[in-house]
Scaffold this active site. Structure first.
Site, PDB file in Angstrom:
ATOM      1  N   ARG A  18     -73.147  75.548  50.697  1.00 29.76           N
ATOM      2  CA  ARG A  18     -74.539  75.232  50.383  1.00 29.76           C
ATOM      3  C   ARG A  18     -74.805  75.306  48.881  1.00 29.76           C
ATOM      4  NH1 ARG A  18     -76.855  76.850  55.659  1.00 29.76           N
ATOM      5  NH2 ARG A  18     -79.098  76.640  55.715  1.00 29.76           N
TER       6      ARG A  18
ATOM      7  N   LYS B   9     -77.627  68.962  61.992  1.00 34.12           N
ATOM      8  CA  LYS B   9     -76.219  69.368  61.835  1.00 34.12           C
ATOM      9  C   LYS B   9     -75.741  70.178  63.033  1.00 34.12           C
ATOM     10  CE  LYS B   9     -76.686  71.679  57.946  1.00 34.12           C
ATOM     11  NZ  LYS B   9     -78.168  71.644  57.781  1.00 34.12           N
TER      12      LYS B   9
ATOM     13  N   ARG C 128     -87.234  76.675  52.565  1.00 34.45           N
ATOM     14  CA  ARG C 128     -85.823  76.338  52.813  1.00 34.45           C
ATOM     15  C   ARG C 128     -85.510  74.923  52.340  1.00 34.45           C
ATOM     16  NH1 ARG C 128     -85.320  76.917  58.701  1.00 34.45           N
ATOM     17  NH2 ARG C 128     -83.089  76.711  58.492  1.00 34.45           N
TER      18      ARG C 128
ATOM     19  N   ARG D  29     -86.737  80.594  65.914  1.00 37.14           N
ATOM     20  CA  ARG D  29     -86.262  81.428  64.813  1.00 37.14           C
ATOM     21  C   ARG D  29     -87.409  81.839  63.898  1.00 37.14           C
ATOM     22  NH1 ARG D  29     -81.203  78.348  62.311  1.00 37.14           N
ATOM     23  NH2 ARG D  29     -82.313  78.995  60.456  1.00 37.14           N
TER      24      ARG D  29
ATOM     25  N   ARG E 260     -88.704  73.572  66.422  1.00 41.11           N
ATOM     26  CA  ARG E 260     -87.334  73.869  66.831  1.00 41.11           C
ATOM     27  C   ARG E 260     -87.193  75.156  67.662  1.00 41.11           C
ATOM     28  NH1 ARG E 260     -82.378  73.513  62.629  1.00 41.11           N
ATOM     29  NH2 ARG E 260     -83.131  75.453  61.746  1.00 41.11           N
TER      30      ARG E 260
HETATM   31  P1  AMP Z   1     -79.027  77.958  58.971  1.00 39.25           P
HETATM   32  O1  AMP Z   1     -78.890  78.503  60.340  1.00 39.25           O
HETATM   33  O2  AMP Z   1     -77.805  77.184  58.538  1.00 39.25           O
HETATM   34  O3  AMP Z   1     -80.280  77.157  58.771  1.00 39.25           O
HETATM   35  O4  AMP Z   1     -79.109  79.218  57.982  1.00 39.25           O
HETATM   36  C1  AMP Z   1     -80.143  80.177  58.091  1.00 39.25           C
HETATM   37  C2  AMP Z   1     -80.188  81.025  56.832  1.00 39.25           C
HETATM   38  O5  AMP Z   1     -78.931  81.736  56.695  1.00 39.25           O
HETATM   39  C3  AMP Z   1     -80.351  80.268  55.539  1.00 39.25           C
HETATM   40  O6  AMP Z   1     -81.720  79.947  55.266  1.00 39.25           O
HETATM   41  C4  AMP Z   1     -79.765  81.261  54.543  1.00 39.25           C
HETATM   42  O7  AMP Z   1     -80.666  82.334  54.297  1.00 39.25           O
HETATM   43  C5  AMP Z   1     -78.578  81.826  55.313  1.00 39.25           C
HETATM   44  N1  AMP Z   1     -77.356  80.984  55.091  1.00 39.25           N
HETATM   45  C6  AMP Z   1     -76.697  80.232  56.016  1.00 39.25           C
HETATM   46  N2  AMP Z   1     -75.653  79.604  55.477  1.00 39.25           N
HETATM   47  C7  AMP Z   1     -75.636  79.962  54.164  1.00 39.25           C
HETATM   48  C8  AMP Z   1     -74.821  79.616  53.054  1.00 39.25           C
HETATM   49  N3  AMP Z   1     -73.781  78.758  53.176  1.00 39.25           N
HETATM   50  N4  AMP Z   1     -75.108  80.183  51.860  1.00 39.25           N
HETATM   51  C9  AMP Z   1     -76.117  81.063  51.719  1.00 39.25           C
HETATM   52  N5  AMP Z   1     -76.960  81.397  52.696  1.00 39.25           N
HETATM   53  C10 AMP Z   1     -76.730  80.858  53.921  1.00 39.25           C
END
Ligand code: AMP
Length: 222
Positions: free
Chosen positions: A94, A19, A177, A166, A133
């Site tokens: 999400r 994404k 996740r 990360r 990654r």
């Molecule tokens: P990402 O960078 O999108 O993979 O997000 C990293 C982390 O941020 C996720 O594993 C969640 O802990 C938190 N996070 C990001 N977007 C959301 C969302 N829409 N709702 C809840 N937690 C989020």
């Protein structure tokens, strides 16, 4: 001057589906603002804010940050004046609750989501990708040591920024996740299918092919 129609898109898919990579390309090609909820949380953490501290405790365990906090932060960003032409949402919504809150907020402003692009990738492939990654600390462009390495090791091709891995990209957190994705986020596929907005894209093709498939779908519906 003619007024261009606003275009609001969602990129849906598991962590590691691509994404972030695709959102960067689409936002540049179509002039949309790229809003990545994970990046917003990471910025809050870097600034040392209270919100950042709360988010960190969930993120490092691979859990979702509570809906109330997430919705407030993302809706605040969407309502900024620079988003008038449209947005591409990456990592939000999400949960069903987030999707409903988003619909409600957009409807109240006479706006709507035009399309939800679901990037589909198998579980085995997702785990492989997540463990390799690396991300640019400066512009957040994602790389993969196996399939999308940077031209110069450790440096971003776009801005020369430092690449880092990360903390939540370890295999154990990646599995967590993915579990969270299948239980809490996957129901959005049905939600947006029923709304007549979902388009499925094969996310296992090359980065360039997935990108051109996405652009073709978006242009065909515009
Ligand atoms: P990402 O960078 O999108 O993979 O997000 C990293 C982390 O941020 C996720 O594993 C969640 O802990 C938190 N996070 C990001 N977007 C959301 C969302 N829409 N709702 C809840 N937690 C989020």
């Amino acid at each position: 001057m003619s007024k261009q129609k606003q275009l609001n898109l969602i990129l849906l898919g598991a962590p590691g589906a691509g994404k972030g990579t695709q959102a960067v390309t689409i936002s540049k090609k179509l002039g949309l603002v790229h809003i990545a909820s994970g990046d917003l949380f990471r910025k809050e953490q870097e600034s040392g804010s209270e919100l950042g501290k709360i988010a960190k405790s969930y993120m490092e365990k691979g859990q979702l940050v509570p809906d109330e906090i997430t919705v407030k932060m993302v809706l605040g960003r969407i309502s900024s004046p620079d988003c008038a032409k449209g947005v591409i949402l990456d990592g939000f919504p999400r949960t069903l609750e987030q999707a409903r809150a988003l619909d409600k907020a957009l409807t109240a402003e006479g706006k709507s989501i035009d399309e939800v692009l679901y990037i589909k990738v198998s579980n085995k492939e997702l785990l492989r990708r997540l463990s390799g990654r690396w991300i640019c600390r400066n512009c957040q462009a994602p790389y993969n040591i196996v399939e999308l390495p940077p031209k110069v090791s450790g440096k971003c091709d776009h801005c020369g920024g430092e690449l880092y891995q990360r903390a939540d990209d370890t295999e154990e957190t990646a599995r967590k996740r993915l579990d969270v994705y299948f239980t809490q986020t996957a129901p959005l596929i049905k939600y947006y299918t029923e709304a007549g907005k979902l388009v499925e894209i094969d996310g296992e093709k090359s980065v360039e092919e997935v990108g051109s498939d996405l652009i073709a779908v978006i242009r065909s519906k515009k």
